[in-house]
Design an enzyme around this catalytic site. Structure first.
Site, PDB file in Angstrom:
ATOM      1  N   ASP A  99       0.857  -1.176   0.000  1.00 10.41           N
ATOM      2  CA  ASP A  99       0.000   0.000   0.000  1.00 10.41           C
ATOM      3  C   ASP A  99       0.897   1.231   0.000  1.00 10.41           C
ATOM      4  O   ASP A  99       1.856   1.309   0.788  1.00 10.41           O
ATOM      5  CB  ASP A  99      -0.876   0.011   1.258  1.00 10.41           C
ATOM      6  N   ASP A 201      -3.320   4.492  -2.311  1.00  9.80           N
ATOM      7  CA  ASP A 201      -4.469   4.908  -1.527  1.00  9.80           C
ATOM      8  C   ASP A 201      -5.045   6.223  -2.058  1.00  9.80           C
ATOM      9  O   ASP A 201      -4.303   7.141  -2.408  1.00  9.80           O
ATOM     10  CB  ASP A 201      -4.032   5.080  -0.067  1.00  9.80           C
ATOM     11  N   GLU A 264      -6.593   3.207  -6.024  1.00 13.52           N
ATOM     12  CA  GLU A 264      -7.885   3.227  -5.338  1.00 13.52           C
ATOM     13  C   GLU A 264      -8.636   4.467  -5.805  1.00 13.52           C
ATOM     14  O   GLU A 264      -8.237   5.588  -5.513  1.00 13.52           O
ATOM     15  CB  GLU A 264      -7.723   3.267  -3.819  1.00 13.52           C
ATOM     16  N   HIS A 325     -11.184  -3.945   2.776  1.00 10.82           N
ATOM     17  CA  HIS A 325     -11.152  -3.578   4.197  1.00 10.82           C
ATOM     18  C   HIS A 325     -12.055  -2.400   4.536  1.00 10.82           C
ATOM     19  O   HIS A 325     -12.147  -2.029   5.716  1.00 10.82           O
ATOM     20  CB  HIS A 325      -9.720  -3.249   4.601  1.00 10.82           C
ATOM     21  N   ASP A 326     -12.713  -1.820   3.555  1.00 16.03           N
ATOM     22  CA  ASP A 326     -13.565  -0.653   3.781  1.00 16.03           C
ATOM     23  C   ASP A 326     -15.046  -0.932   3.562  1.00 16.03           C
ATOM     24  O   ASP A 326     -15.862  -0.015   3.658  1.00 16.03           O
ATOM     25  CB  ASP A 326     -13.148   0.498   2.851  1.00 16.03           C
TER      26      ASP A 326
END
Length: 525
Positions: A99, A201, A264, A325-326
């Protein structure tokens, strides 16, 4: 067609490291734990491991507040531990993605500590500082995605700084060439160590309006939504200048060979397509999140598939995401039966799939009591469903109580021990066995890797489509309801059914019955 790269052929598996495997009993997953489970991932049949942030951090947002971009937080281990993991993964044929969190740092990063020390510090312009409005309040109406104003007053220097997320996460000023050079060096630091690529990100947020204009009100805002939805993000996201930054990142990765840049980006498809770059010089894969919140019906999913495939530029490679994860877990969104159908969908669509840890065993969102909440999104905006703790609970490895093999200590989030890898490993009808079979079929049939997608058809709540490569043709049929449904099947051989007990083997042409929640893969011809 040119020979595909590893990231076009492969399947990506996301590891949330705090929750994957704890090796030292402190209740938090770590790099040694990830390393101990690499053989499991290789045997599962995935090709790359994406590891969510592991950098030094105060953990205000669990690693997405980075205090040092070129090191490892002691919670997770050391740089040597990371190198051992990377080398072991490569020996097993697995790629490793990190990430990259470039939009904001931690307030405790040395860059920000210098920036806030005085107005004339050389790093002052590395972040977004503004004078107060005439009434002494924030410079404009921009709102944080974690609730409240996006501007934090700094009494020491008499200005506000901007933070798209927590006040502990000040946004960097990507209009500053020095910031760009510093972040380029971060990429090179990890690329030189052998990292195979990055998931970037909030890539679409990197640049903000140069004039700091107020965002307009959102006429479609509904009470109960996150507060920042009150405004259209006209001046705080998807600014034209961001594409120059994406091209620069891509150029850096290309210097190191076959590496992958994943963005993302939560945007509608037309805007998303621009992140590939006009000539394919942008992100290799701007993440396609449409399945995360799509209404689960054949017509709607079929339309998403067709519209996305048609929108792709000629040079672009598709990708699909079903969980992360969100967002709530697939099995919680759809139920156990449809989660099996969704697995077939994800792993047979054209493009690169990303699989979220635990989805291969049908993990569900865990109930988090108020006193157990850890996620700042929920702590700052309780009651609106923004909390991400339920989908981040520890991986369930075995039947040992109380922590399912995740830790010998007290886990950072409660463990949901309703199922496990061990309980499913020898069960031919389990979700884990289904994923192993799907991944094996994917590796065995070129049509699922480099083939076209054709004849996407919704008939009632049954979705069918064909994958074709040369003379090889596979039909996928998905019953997206709980009721049995008739489906026309050409002659072929059933390679897989999600319903235990349906025999694989030849079928004759005609109308067949798909059980509720059944998905089929049929080799035609």
């Amino acid at each position: 067609m040119p020979e595909l790269t590893w990231w076009q052929r492969g399947v990506i598996y996301q590891v949330y490291p705090r929750s994957f495997q704890d090796s030292n009993g402190d209740g938090i997953g770590d790099l040694a734990g990830v390393g101990a489970r690499l053989e499991y991932l290789a045997a599962l049949g995935v090709d790359a491991v994406w590891i969510s942030p592991i950098y030094p951090s105060p953990m205000a947002d669990f690693g997405y507040d980075v205090a040092d971009y070129c090191n490892i937080d002691p919670i997770f281990g050391t740089l040597d531990d990371f190198q051992q993991l990377l080398d072991r993964a490569h020996a097993l044929g697995l790629k490793v993605l990190l990430d990259f969190v470039p939009n904001h740092s931690s307030e405790r990063h040395a860059w920000f500590e210098e920036s806030r020390s005085s107005r004339d510090n050389p790093k002052r312009d590395w972040y977004l500082w503004r004078d107060p409005a005439p009434d002494g309040g924030p410079p404009n109406n921009w709102l944080s995605r974690m609730g409240g104003s996006a501007w934090q007053w700094d009494a020491h220097t008499g200005q506000y700084y901007y933070h798209a997320f927590l006040r502990e996460q000040p946004d960097l000023n990507w209009r500053n060439p020095e910031v760009r050079r510093a972040m380029d060096e971060v990429l090179r630091f990890w690329l030189a160590r052998g990292v195979d690529g990055f998931r970037v990100d909030v890539l679409w947020l990197l640049i903000k309006d140069a004039q700091f204009r107020d965002n307009p009100p959102n006429p479609a805002f509904t009470p109960g939504e996150p507060e920042h939805h009150r405004l259209l993000q006209t001046y705080t996201e998807d600014q034209p200048e961001v594409h120059e930054i994406v091209r620069s990142m891509r150029a850096t990765l290309d210097e190191y060979g076959e590496r992958v840049l994943i963005g993302e980006i939560y945007l509608p498809v037309p805007q998303l397509m621009r992140y590939y770059g006009a000539s394919g010089d942008g992100a290799n894969m701007p993440f396609n999140f449409q399945l995360l919140n799509a209404a689960w019906n054949a017509a709607g999913i079929g339309r998403i598939i067709c519209d996305y495939d048609r929108a792709l530029p000629e040079h672009a490679w598709p990708n699909w995401v079903l969980g992360n994860h969100d967002n709530p877990r697939v099995a919680s969104r759809l139920g156990a039966a449809q989660a099996r159908v969704a697995a077939v969908l994800l792993l047979t669509l054209r493009g690169t799939p990303t699989l979220y840890y635990g989805d291969e065993i049908g993990m569900t969102d865990s109930a988090i009591a108020p006193e157990q909440v850890r996620d700042p999104a929920e702590l700052r905006q309780p009651g609106i469903g923004q909390g991400r703790d339920p989908e981040r609970t520890p991986m369930q490895w075995d039947s040992s109580l109380p922590n399912a093999g995740f830790t010998s200590g007290r886990p950072w989030l409660p463990v949901n021990s309703t199922t496990s890898v061990a309980s499913q490993s020898d069960d031919a009808s389990s979700m884990l066995s289904l994923h192993r079979r799907l991944l094996s079929i994917r590796r065995s049939y070129a049509a699922l890797v480099d083939g076209s997608i054709e004849h996407v058809t919704a008939n009632g709540n049954v979705l069918t489509y064909e994958r074709r490569s040369g003379t090889q043709r596979l039909l996928i049929a998905l019953n997206m309801s709980a009721a049995d449904a008739a489906v026309y099947l050409p002659p072929g051989i059933v390679l897989l059914s999600t319903i235990p007990g349906r025999d694989s083997g030849p079928i004759t042409e005609g109308v067949d019955c798909l059980a509720g929640g059944e998905a089929l893969i049929v080799r035609l011809g």
